[in-house]
Design a protein around this motif. Structure first.
Motif, PDB file in Angstrom:
ATOM      1  N   GLY A   1      13.704   3.900  -8.929  1.00 42.90           N
ATOM      2  CA  GLY A   1      14.731   3.707  -7.917  1.00 42.90           C
ATOM      3  C   GLY A   1      15.756   2.652  -8.286  1.00 42.90           C
ATOM      4  O   GLY A   1      16.320   1.996  -7.403  1.00 42.90           O
ATOM      5  N   ILE A   2      16.018   2.475  -9.568  1.00 40.53           N
ATOM      6  CA  ILE A   2      16.875   1.380 -10.005  1.00 40.53           C
ATOM      7  C   ILE A   2      18.295   1.486  -9.452  1.00 40.53           C
ATOM      8  O   ILE A   2      18.908   0.480  -9.103  1.00 40.53           O
TER       9      ILE A   2
ATOM     10  N   LEU B   1      11.199   2.334  -0.522  1.00 42.58           N
ATOM     11  CA  LEU B   1      10.483   1.081  -0.263  1.00 42.58           C
ATOM     12  C   LEU B   1      10.978  -0.015  -1.200  1.00 42.58           C
ATOM     13  O   LEU B   1      11.286  -1.129  -0.771  1.00 42.58           O
ATOM     14  N   LEU B   2      11.057   0.283  -2.502  1.00 36.33           N
ATOM     15  CA  LEU B   2      11.537  -0.693  -3.476  1.00 36.33           C
ATOM     16  C   LEU B   2      12.979  -1.083  -3.184  1.00 36.33           C
ATOM     17  O   LEU B   2      13.365  -2.252  -3.319  1.00 36.33           O
ATOM     18  N   THR B   3      13.777  -0.099  -2.779  1.00 35.07           N
ATOM     19  CA  THR B   3      15.175  -0.366  -2.446  1.00 35.07           C
ATOM     20  C   THR B   3      15.286  -1.373  -1.307  1.00 35.07           C
ATOM     21  O   THR B   3      16.078  -2.320  -1.361  1.00 35.07           O
TER      22      THR B   3
ATOM     23  N   ALA C   1      11.644  -6.728  -6.888  1.00 30.93           N
ATOM     24  CA  ALA C   1      11.188  -5.426  -6.397  1.00 30.93           C
ATOM     25  C   ALA C   1      10.566  -4.595  -7.510  1.00 30.93           C
ATOM     26  O   ALA C   1       9.575  -3.888  -7.291  1.00 30.93           O
ATOM     27  N   MET C   2      11.111  -4.688  -8.725  1.00 30.88           N
ATOM     28  CA  MET C   2      10.570  -3.918  -9.842  1.00 30.88           C
ATOM     29  C   MET C   2       9.219  -4.444 -10.303  1.00 30.88           C
ATOM     30  O   MET C   2       8.359  -3.688 -10.747  1.00 30.88           O
TER      31      MET C   2
ATOM     32  N   SER D   1       0.830  -1.202   0.000  1.00 30.25           N
ATOM     33  CA  SER D   1       0.000   0.000   0.000  1.00 30.25           C
ATOM     34  C   SER D   1       0.869   1.258   0.000  1.00 30.25           C
ATOM     35  O   SER D   1       0.546   2.242  -0.681  1.00 30.25           O
ATOM     36  N   VAL D   2       1.956   1.223   0.747  1.00 25.59           N
ATOM     37  CA  VAL D   2       2.895   2.341   0.720  1.00 25.59           C
ATOM     38  C   VAL D   2       3.548   2.436  -0.656  1.00 25.59           C
ATOM     39  O   VAL D   2       3.749   3.529  -1.198  1.00 25.59           O
ATOM     40  N   GLY D   3       3.862   1.287  -1.245  1.00 23.43           N
ATOM     41  CA  GLY D   3       4.437   1.278  -2.583  1.00 23.43           C
ATOM     42  C   GLY D   3       3.507   1.861  -3.625  1.00 23.43           C
ATOM     43  O   GLY D   3       3.953   2.501  -4.587  1.00 23.43           O
ATOM     44  N   HIS D   4       2.193   1.693  -3.429  1.00 27.47           N
ATOM     45  CA  HIS D   4       1.194   2.260  -4.341  1.00 27.47           C
ATOM     46  C   HIS D   4       0.799   3.681  -3.947  1.00 27.47           C
ATOM     47  O   HIS D   4      -0.114   4.249  -4.541  1.00 27.47           O
TER      48      HIS D   4
END
Length: 421
Positions: free
Chosen positions: A179-180, A144-146, A166-167, A82-85
């Motif tokens: 955030g790659i 977050l993705l990191t 993660a991607m 949810s944080v990622g979205h």
């Protein structure tokens, strides 16, 4: 405070440095979590008949603890996604100790569950709180993705697969690329730190295989379909068991207590604890040519889905590896194919189907079994992805359809043409 823009090279360098820091912090926490979990699993296997009857009692303590002190940390991966979205703004720091300890105790008392969900949550939470100190545009999403990449890489020791996981995990069909740079530095740093602190990946040499012919491709497509269906059966089991147990036993205390008793009895009578914990015993048996029963994959699937659906903590990916490997042994014998090779295909493909990812399972296979098998993993995972799409074990995951992608491309081309004119 200065606002850093993503297109600046200075910002990218700072993000890369933050990724290293996140990788170090996450790698240390994951090493503590993972190594302790392995020790707990060994202790449980030695004392399974003493510990297993207390699973239901621990369930009551677990529910009470989360209700009193857990707050939103009980939402786990749902909150992270949810944080990622960008639907939610914060992940409580308390999620880390709650997720770690509850997973340790679920495994100690014999629950059938995984560990990667906790690793990804740990990485996401660590990164989320570090990222608050860096005022870059869309920092919550990027960090977050990191952290998710770092947590996956540290636990499974597969940094390339972790980056793709993660991607892919937020939106199917659309890579999260913003955030790659920190994802790459965090994943590789977490991988190295975890390795130095004693976290080792599963690795086995495949002694058999198939020539990459049209005949083999036909088998790979068929296997992709079958493994994909097994992954989707896992997803449906998780969703419908949770739906109906919540409907007919709405009280969480009664649900986890009686559900825990059912899990304990089944695990006790089914080969003396064969289906408890992560399922690494089944994976080891599959790749050591030891006894694999035709129903191993189904019982592991059901017991993991039931354990997690009634409220115990853990992950789904490692059990999906076990489900895939054991089903692979069964299918290999049915079709007369190389056993270890098909077990490896099942290992990664059921994981891909359950998480609805494509490139993460491909690179997981390459990093665990050898890059020489890349064409085989590509075909079997593509078949799985084409025939068995949504849903996923992560209910917050979204799907970005190819139709929508084409419409966006047409719109952008038209907009550029209008601008030029």
């Amino acid at each position: 405070m200065q606002k850093y823009m993503l297109k600046s090279w200075k910002t990218q360098c700072l993000l890369a440095a933050f990724g290293v820091g996140i990788g170090v912090a996450t790698g240390i926490v994951i090493a503590i979590f993972g190594n302790t979990l392995l020790w707990i699993s060994e202790f449980r296997d030695t004392h399974i008949k003493i510990l297993l009857p207390f699973l239901a009692v621990f369930g009551l303590v677990l529910v009470a603890t989360y209700k009193k002190w857990g707050g939103r940390s009980g939402e786990g991966m749902g909150l992270v996604l949810s944080v990622g979205h960008r639907k939610e703004q914060d992940i409580p720091l308390r999620l880390i100790p709650f997720a770690i300890v509850s997973t340790w105790l679920t495994h100690l008392f014999g629950g059938s569950a995984g560990r990667e969900g906790v690793a990804v949550q740990i990485g996401a939470t660590v990164s989320h709180h570090i990222g608050k100190r860096f005022d870059v545009e869309d920092n919550r999403h990027i960090f977050l993705l990191t952290g998710m990449a770092a947590g996956f890489a540290a636990l499974f020791q597969t940094p390339i697969a972790a980056i793709f996981f993660a991607m892919e995990i937020l939106v199917v069909g659309k890579w999260a690329m913003r955030g790659i740079v920190p994802m790459i530095t965090a994943a590789w740093t977490a991988y190295l730190v975890g390795h130095m602190l004693g976290v080792h990946k599963f690795h086995t040499e495949l002694t058999d295989g198939m020539p990459f012919t049209w005949h083999a491709i036909g088998y790979l497509i068929l296997l992709g379909l079958l493994f994909g269906l097994a992954g989707k059966l896992f997803v449906f089991a998780l969703r419908y068991i949770k739906k109906y147990t919540t409907k007919y036993v709405p009280n969480p205390y009664w649900r986890i207590f009686f559900g825990g008793m059912i899990v304990s009895v089944l695990i006790w009578v089914l080969h003396d604890g064969r289906y408890t914990g992560l399922g690494t015993n089944l994976i080891a048996a599959a790749f050591a040519n030891e006894t694999i029963y035709p129903y191993d994959w189904l019982w592991k699937l059901f017991l993991t889905a039931f354990t997690l659906s009634i409220g115990f903590q853990g992950g789904e990916v490692t059990p999906s590896f076990a489900i895939g490997a054991t089903l692979g042994v069964v299918l290999a014998k049915i079709f007369g194919l190389p056993v270890l090779f098909v077990a490896a295909l099942g290992f990664v493909t059921v994981f891909g189907s359950a998480t609805n990812t494509l490139f993460a399972p491909i690179w997981t296979g390459c990093e665990l079994f050898g890059f020489v098998y890349l064409p085989y993993f590509v075909v079997v995972c593509l078949a799985m992805h084409v025939f068995c799409g949504m849903p996923s074990i992560y209910s917050q995951q979204k799907q970005y359809t190819y139709t929508k992608t084409i419409k966006e491309m047409i719109f952008r081309c038209k907009h550029r043409k209008d601008t030029v004119i």
